[in-house]
Design a protein around this motif. Structure first.
Motif, PDB file in Angstrom:
ATOM      1  N   ASP A  85     -28.911  56.258 -52.228  1.00 21.70           N
ATOM      2  CA  ASP A  85     -29.107  54.969 -52.899  1.00 21.70           C
ATOM      3  C   ASP A  85     -28.015  54.682 -53.929  1.00 21.70           C
ATOM      4  N   CYS A  86     -27.258  55.683 -54.300  1.00 25.51           N
ATOM      5  CA  CYS A  86     -26.158  55.500 -55.259  1.00 25.51           C
ATOM      6  C   CYS A  86     -24.922  54.883 -54.608  1.00 25.51           C
ATOM      7  N   PHE A  87     -24.918  54.772 -53.269  1.00 29.38           N
ATOM      8  CA  PHE A  87     -23.743  54.315 -52.527  1.00 29.38           C
ATOM      9  C   PHE A  87     -23.992  52.984 -51.831  1.00 29.38           C
ATOM     10  N   HIS A  88     -22.936  52.168 -51.741  1.00 23.90           N
ATOM     11  CA  HIS A  88     -22.961  50.987 -50.876  1.00 23.90           C
ATOM     12  C   HIS A  88     -22.925  51.448 -49.423  1.00 23.90           C
ATOM     13  N   ASP A  89     -23.415  50.630 -48.529  1.00 23.05           N
ATOM     14  CA  ASP A  89     -23.454  50.982 -47.109  1.00 23.05           C
ATOM     15  C   ASP A  89     -22.080  51.347 -46.558  1.00 23.05           C
ATOM     16  N   GLU A  90     -21.056  50.676 -47.027  1.00 24.90           N
ATOM     17  CA  GLU A  90     -19.704  50.906 -46.515  1.00 24.90           C
ATOM     18  C   GLU A  90     -18.845  51.717 -47.483  1.00 24.90           C
ATOM     19  N   ALA A  91     -19.481  52.512 -48.330  1.00 21.42           N
ATOM     20  CA  ALA A  91     -18.761  53.304 -49.332  1.00 21.42           C
ATOM     21  C   ALA A  91     -17.787  54.285 -48.683  1.00 21.42           C
ATOM     22  N   LEU A  92     -16.786  54.648 -49.465  1.00 24.85           N
ATOM     23  CA  LEU A  92     -15.777  55.611 -49.048  1.00 24.85           C
ATOM     24  C   LEU A  92     -15.864  56.822 -49.966  1.00 24.85           C
ATOM     25  N   PHE A  93     -15.931  58.022 -49.389  1.00 21.11           N
ATOM     26  CA  PHE A  93     -16.035  59.274 -50.139  1.00 21.11           C
ATOM     27  C   PHE A  93     -14.916  60.180 -49.655  1.00 21.11           C
ATOM     28  N   CYS A  94     -13.950  60.475 -50.523  1.00 17.91           N
ATOM     29  CA  CYS A  94     -12.782  61.268 -50.147  1.00 17.91           C
ATOM     30  C   CYS A  94     -12.674  62.515 -51.003  1.00 17.91           C
ATOM     31  N   VAL A  95     -12.436  63.658 -50.344  1.00 22.72           N
ATOM     32  CA  VAL A  95     -12.075  64.868 -51.066  1.00 22.72           C
ATOM     33  C   VAL A  95     -10.554  64.956 -50.970  1.00 22.72           C
ATOM     34  N   GLN A  96      -9.900  64.545 -52.033  1.00 22.34           N
ATOM     35  CA  GLN A  96      -8.452  64.398 -52.036  1.00 22.34           C
ATOM     36  C   GLN A  96      -7.731  65.726 -51.840  1.00 22.34           C
ATOM     37  N   THR A  97      -8.281  66.803 -52.358  1.00 21.61           N
ATOM     38  CA  THR A  97      -7.625  68.096 -52.281  1.00 21.61           C
ATOM     39  C   THR A  97      -7.724  68.740 -50.900  1.00 21.61           C
ATOM     40  N   ASP A  98      -8.484  68.130 -50.000  1.00 26.94           N
ATOM     41  CA  ASP A  98      -8.640  68.664 -48.648  1.00 26.94           C
ATOM     42  C   ASP A  98      -8.376  67.603 -47.589  1.00 26.94           C
ATOM     43  N   PHE A  99      -7.951  66.427 -48.007  1.00 28.04           N
ATOM     44  CA  PHE A  99      -7.664  65.322 -47.086  1.00 28.04           C
ATOM     45  C   PHE A  99      -8.855  65.010 -46.190  1.00 28.04           C
ATOM     46  N   THR A 100     -10.064  65.054 -46.790  1.00 30.54           N
ATOM     47  CA  THR A 100     -11.298  64.776 -46.066  1.00 30.54           C
ATOM     48  C   THR A 100     -11.820  63.408 -46.473  1.00 30.54           C
ATOM     49  N   ARG A 101     -12.274  62.650 -45.486  1.00 32.73           N
ATOM     50  CA  ARG A 101     -12.751  61.290 -45.744  1.00 32.73           C
ATOM     51  C   ARG A 101     -14.073  61.073 -45.012  1.00 32.73           C
ATOM     52  N   HIS A 102     -15.039  60.515 -45.757  1.00 29.23           N
ATOM     53  CA  HIS A 102     -16.325  60.135 -45.180  1.00 29.23           C
ATOM     54  C   HIS A 102     -16.506  58.650 -45.458  1.00 29.23           C
ATOM     55  N   SER A 103     -16.649  57.874 -44.407  1.00 32.91           N
ATOM     56  CA  SER A 103     -16.706  56.424 -44.548  1.00 32.91           C
ATOM     57  C   SER A 103     -18.057  55.896 -44.081  1.00 32.91           C
ATOM     58  N   GLY A 104     -18.777  55.240 -44.998  1.00 38.90           N
ATOM     59  CA  GLY A 104     -20.078  54.681 -44.682  1.00 38.90           C
ATOM     60  C   GLY A 104     -21.199  55.672 -44.934  1.00 38.90           C
ATOM     61  N   LYS A 105     -22.392  55.133 -45.103  1.00 39.67           N
ATOM     62  CA  LYS A 105     -23.544  55.972 -45.462  1.00 39.67           C
ATOM     63  C   LYS A 105     -23.897  57.010 -44.404  1.00 39.67           C
ATOM     64  N   ALA A 106     -23.706  56.714 -43.139  1.00 45.28           N
ATOM     65  CA  ALA A 106     -24.050  57.696 -42.097  1.00 45.28           C
ATOM     66  C   ALA A 106     -23.190  58.949 -42.239  1.00 45.28           C
ATOM     67  N   GLU A 107     -21.899  58.782 -42.451  1.00 44.97           N
ATOM     68  CA  GLU A 107     -21.016  59.941 -42.619  1.00 44.97           C
ATOM     69  C   GLU A 107     -21.294  60.657 -43.939  1.00 44.97           C
ATOM     70  N   ILE A 108     -21.577  59.897 -44.988  1.00 43.72           N
ATOM     71  CA  ILE A 108     -21.887  60.495 -46.289  1.00 43.72           C
ATOM     72  C   ILE A 108     -23.198  61.273 -46.201  1.00 43.72           C
ATOM     73  N   ARG A 109     -24.188  60.740 -45.497  1.00 35.12           N
ATOM     74  CA  ARG A 109     -25.460  61.446 -45.291  1.00 35.12           C
ATOM     75  C   ARG A 109     -25.225  62.779 -44.593  1.00 35.12           C
ATOM     76  N   ARG A 110     -24.458  62.764 -43.511  1.00 37.14           N
ATOM     77  CA  ARG A 110     -24.188  63.994 -42.762  1.00 37.14           C
ATOM     78  C   ARG A 110     -23.502  65.022 -43.665  1.00 37.14           C
ATOM     79  N   MET A 111     -22.559  64.579 -44.502  1.00 38.80           N
ATOM     80  CA  MET A 111     -21.879  65.474 -45.433  1.00 38.80           C
ATOM     81  C   MET A 111     -22.889  66.129 -46.377  1.00 38.80           C
TER      82      MET A 111
END
Length: 132
Positions: A34-60
């Motif tokens: 609930d803290c994220f917008h549906d199309e939010a972007l979550f990046c771990v910059q030190t590992d070049f990892t990107r999770h885009s959207g709530k479905a990918e963020i949920r899986r993470m």
């Protein structure tokens, strides 16, 4: 792009350190998401990892919550840009797995909020990426 400011300095700190990390530490999946917008972007910059959207963020988060018995985020030092809805925090992440192994990370997160929720999250992690 800048978004209209919506939260005060204290509200931004509360949202990032108590609402968001409080729910992460308690493994409350729905409240964390609930803290994220549906199309939010979550990046771990030190590992070049990107999770885009709530479905990918949920899986993470499902993988992260499953990997650790105890998750604690503490010792926050925050810098806030109230006018643009941005906050940065340096903190300790203390993680304990089911075998009792403890991982300590000294991380920094950069958050951009839009309408009171995370639009973008950028994580700099001091060790191996635990958010894959």
């Amino acid at each position: 792009m800048q978004y209209e400011p919506g939260l005060s300095r204290d509200e931004l700190i509360e949202f990032a350190t108590k609402t968001y990390f409080g729910n992460v530490d308690a493994k409350n999946m729905d409240d964390t998401l609930d803290c994220f917008h549906d199309e939010a972007l979550f990046c771990v910059q030190t590992d070049f990892t990107r999770h885009s959207g709530k479905a990918e963020i949920r899986r993470m988060f499902e993988d992260f919550f499953g990997a650790y018995e105890v998750i604690i985020h503490r010792d926050f030092v925050c810098t806030v840009d109230e006018a643009h809805g941005r906050i940065t925090a340096n903190f300790i992440a203390e993680l304990k797995d089911s075998e009792g192994n403890v991982t300590l990370l000294n991380n920094t997160n950069f958050w951009r909020l839009r309408d009171g929720k995370f639009q973008e999250v950028y994580v700099y992690m001091s060790g191996a990426n635990v958010l894959v």
